[in-house]
Every structure is written in C-alpha cells, then in structure tokens.
Scaffold this active site. Structure first.
Site, mmCIF file in Angstrom:
data_model
loop_
_atom_site.group_PDB
_atom_site.id
_atom_site.type_symbol
_atom_site.label_atom_id
_atom_site.label_comp_id
_atom_site.label_asym_id
_atom_site.label_seq_id
_atom_site.Cartn_x
_atom_site.Cartn_y
_atom_site.Cartn_z
ATOM 1 N N HIS A 28 5.421 15.844 19.121
ATOM 2 C CA HIS A 28 5.057 14.940 18.335
ATOM 3 C C HIS A 28 6.139 13.925 18.902
ATOM 4 O O HIS A 28 4.862 12.567 17.919
ATOM 5 C CB HIS A 28 6.037 15.862 17.373
ATOM 6 N N LYS A 52 7.646 26.713 2.885
ATOM 7 C CA LYS A 52 6.729 27.519 4.324
ATOM 8 C C LYS A 52 7.214 28.793 5.144
ATOM 9 O O LYS A 52 8.188 28.455 6.233
ATOM 10 C CB LYS A 52 6.377 26.633 5.249
ATOM 11 N N ARG A 101 -4.732 17.094 18.376
ATOM 12 C CA ARG A 101 -4.830 18.104 19.659
ATOM 13 C C ARG A 101 -6.465 18.388 20.132
ATOM 14 O O ARG A 101 -7.329 17.659 20.228
ATOM 15 C CB ARG A 101 -4.202 19.239 20.317
ATOM 16 N N SER A 139 5.019 23.597 16.859
ATOM 17 C CA SER A 139 5.988 23.906 16.461
ATOM 18 C C SER A 139 5.756 25.527 16.150
ATOM 19 O O SER A 139 7.252 26.214 17.127
ATOM 20 C CB SER A 139 6.565 23.176 15.265
HETATM 21 O O1 PNS Z 1 3.056 19.078 10.186
HETATM 22 P P1 PNS Z 1 1.852 19.243 8.976
HETATM 23 O O2 PNS Z 1 2.046 20.675 8.486
HETATM 24 O O3 PNS Z 1 0.679 19.726 9.898
HETATM 25 O O4 PNS Z 1 1.706 18.475 7.978
HETATM 26 C C1 PNS Z 1 1.307 18.027 6.641
HETATM 27 C C2 PNS Z 1 1.734 17.034 5.920
HETATM 28 C C3 PNS Z 1 2.616 16.680 5.751
HETATM 29 C C4 PNS Z 1 1.134 16.056 6.286
HETATM 30 C C5 PNS Z 1 0.837 17.475 4.490
HETATM 31 O O5 PNS Z 1 0.800 19.003 4.094
HETATM 32 C C6 PNS Z 1 0.893 16.282 3.569
HETATM 33 O O6 PNS Z 1 0.929 15.340 3.691
HETATM 34 N N1 PNS Z 1 1.761 16.710 2.184
HETATM 35 C C7 PNS Z 1 1.832 16.178 1.564
HETATM 36 C C8 PNS Z 1 1.285 16.579 0.276
HETATM 37 C C9 PNS Z 1 0.427 16.196 0.347
HETATM 38 O O7 PNS Z 1 -0.259 14.738 -0.172
HETATM 39 N N2 PNS Z 1 -1.434 16.499 -0.127
HETATM 40 C C10 PNS Z 1 -2.421 15.927 -0.416
HETATM 41 C C11 PNS Z 1 -3.008 15.837 1.112
HETATM 42 S S1 PNS Z 1 -4.354 16.165 1.677
#
Ligand code: PNS
Length: 174
Positions: A28, A52, A101, A139
């Site tokens: 990150h 989560k 990745r 993570s």
């Molecule tokens: O680090 P992560 O868990 O892969 O991040 C995922 C994240 C936070 C980018 C994604 O879950 C997100 O954008 N959530 C917010 C809700 C949202 O907008 N959902 C629709 C996305 S298509």
C-alpha cells in the site's frame, strides 16, 4: 519554431486511494508513494466497514496511515462510508487509485471500476502496480503469518509491525 498549443484550463487532480487498510502494508505504501508523485492531492480513505471483523478499528488504522502519510506532503488520510464515488465527488476528486498485484486481482477490480464508472462516469479509476518485491503481500496474509509466529519484517512499515505484535499478544492473553 513550430506551433505550440498551451492548455488554458488549470489542471488540478485530487485522487482517492480507498481501501480497508487493516493494516497498511509496504505494498500500500508503495502505491501511495507512486500516486502522490502523479496527482496534486491524494486522499487515502479507509472504508468504515465493521462487518469484516477487522483486527484494527478505523481510528487505529487511520493512526497508522497518518504515520506513513507524513512522508508525503500532498497525502491526507480520512475515513468514509457509503458509496465510494459519492464520497469522491464530495471531496472534489476526479480519480480513484487502486493497486493491482497479480492477474487474480484484475477481475474484481474491473468489476468495481466499471460499476463506479456506471454510477459516476466523470470519475476515472487508475491502476498502479506496486514494486514486484511487494507483489505477494496482503493485509490478510500478514495477519495470518504474525498470528502463527512468522517474521513479517520488511512487509509492513515498522510502526505497523509493532502494533501488530502487541495486538496479537493482547489477543493471546484474552
Ligand atoms: O482494501 P479493499 O477491502 O479491497 O477495498 C475495497 C473498497 C473499500 C475499495 C470497496 O469495498 C469500496 O469502494 N467500498 C465502498 C462501497 C461502494 O462504493 N461499493 C460499490 C463499489 S463498486
């Protein structure tokens, strides 16, 4: 001398780098450092997602992100909830940054990027590749390895390594 065309609109790009960051890894951090060089302002945004069962609370994750973000003068840290694209637009951001990745990250990322585009076509998603030395870090795996007594030095910032060790010890006591 040939003709030149000079752009007449000022260009200022605010980007959001969203994620769970439970906790931030060196992968990150590498993405933050690459993105910070490209955009004017980068907001690292932690999703408020208690579903989560995170290891670290949102304020704890933000503290670690802030320590890392200190190295970069144009990087800020916030938390968000609701739709990412709505949050981005509230903050005046026109770009979402995500790290990828291996190819296995691609499918889920493509779906999110296209859904976000459908929701708000004016916001673009940009993918950055972290250095190959970080390509296996997540993570989730870092947490698993430390829980099982493995060495994670070099995989996460040192402040994160300390926090991880003490959190795992606390959990072992309870
Ligand atoms: O680090 P992560 O868990 O892969 O991040 C995922 C994240 C936070 C980018 C994604 O879950 C997100 O954008 N959530 C917010 C809700 C949202 O907008 N959902 C629709 C996305 S298509």
């Amino acid at each position: 001398m040939g003709h030149v065309l000079v752009a007449t609109t000022p260009v200022h790009i605010t980007a959001i780098y969203p994620g769970s960051f439970d906790p931030i890894t060196n992968g990150h951090r590498d993405v933050v450092s690459r993105a910070a060089k490209i955009v004017d302002r980068l907001i690292v945004a932690v999703l408020r997602n208690e579903l989560k069962r995170p290891l670290f609370s949102v304020p704890e994750r933000m503290e670690m992100l802030i320590e890392v973000a200190r190295e970069f003068p144009n990087v800020e840290v916030e938390a968000f909830d609701g739709l990412l694209v709505d949050y981005a637009s509230e903050r005046g951001a026109t770009l979402i940054v995500r790290g990828i990745r291996a190819i296995s990250d691609y499918e889920g990322e493509l779906q999110m990027a296209l859904m976000n585009r459908r929701l708000r076509p004016e916001i673009e998603t940009m993918f950055l590749m972290a250095g190959e030395q970080y390509s296996f870090i997540s993570s989730r795996l870092v947490k698993e390895v430390i829980r099982l007594g493995g060495n994670i030095s070099g995989l996460v910032p040192s402040i994160v390594e300390e926090r991880l060790k003490s959190r795992i010890l606390e959990q072992g006591d309870s």
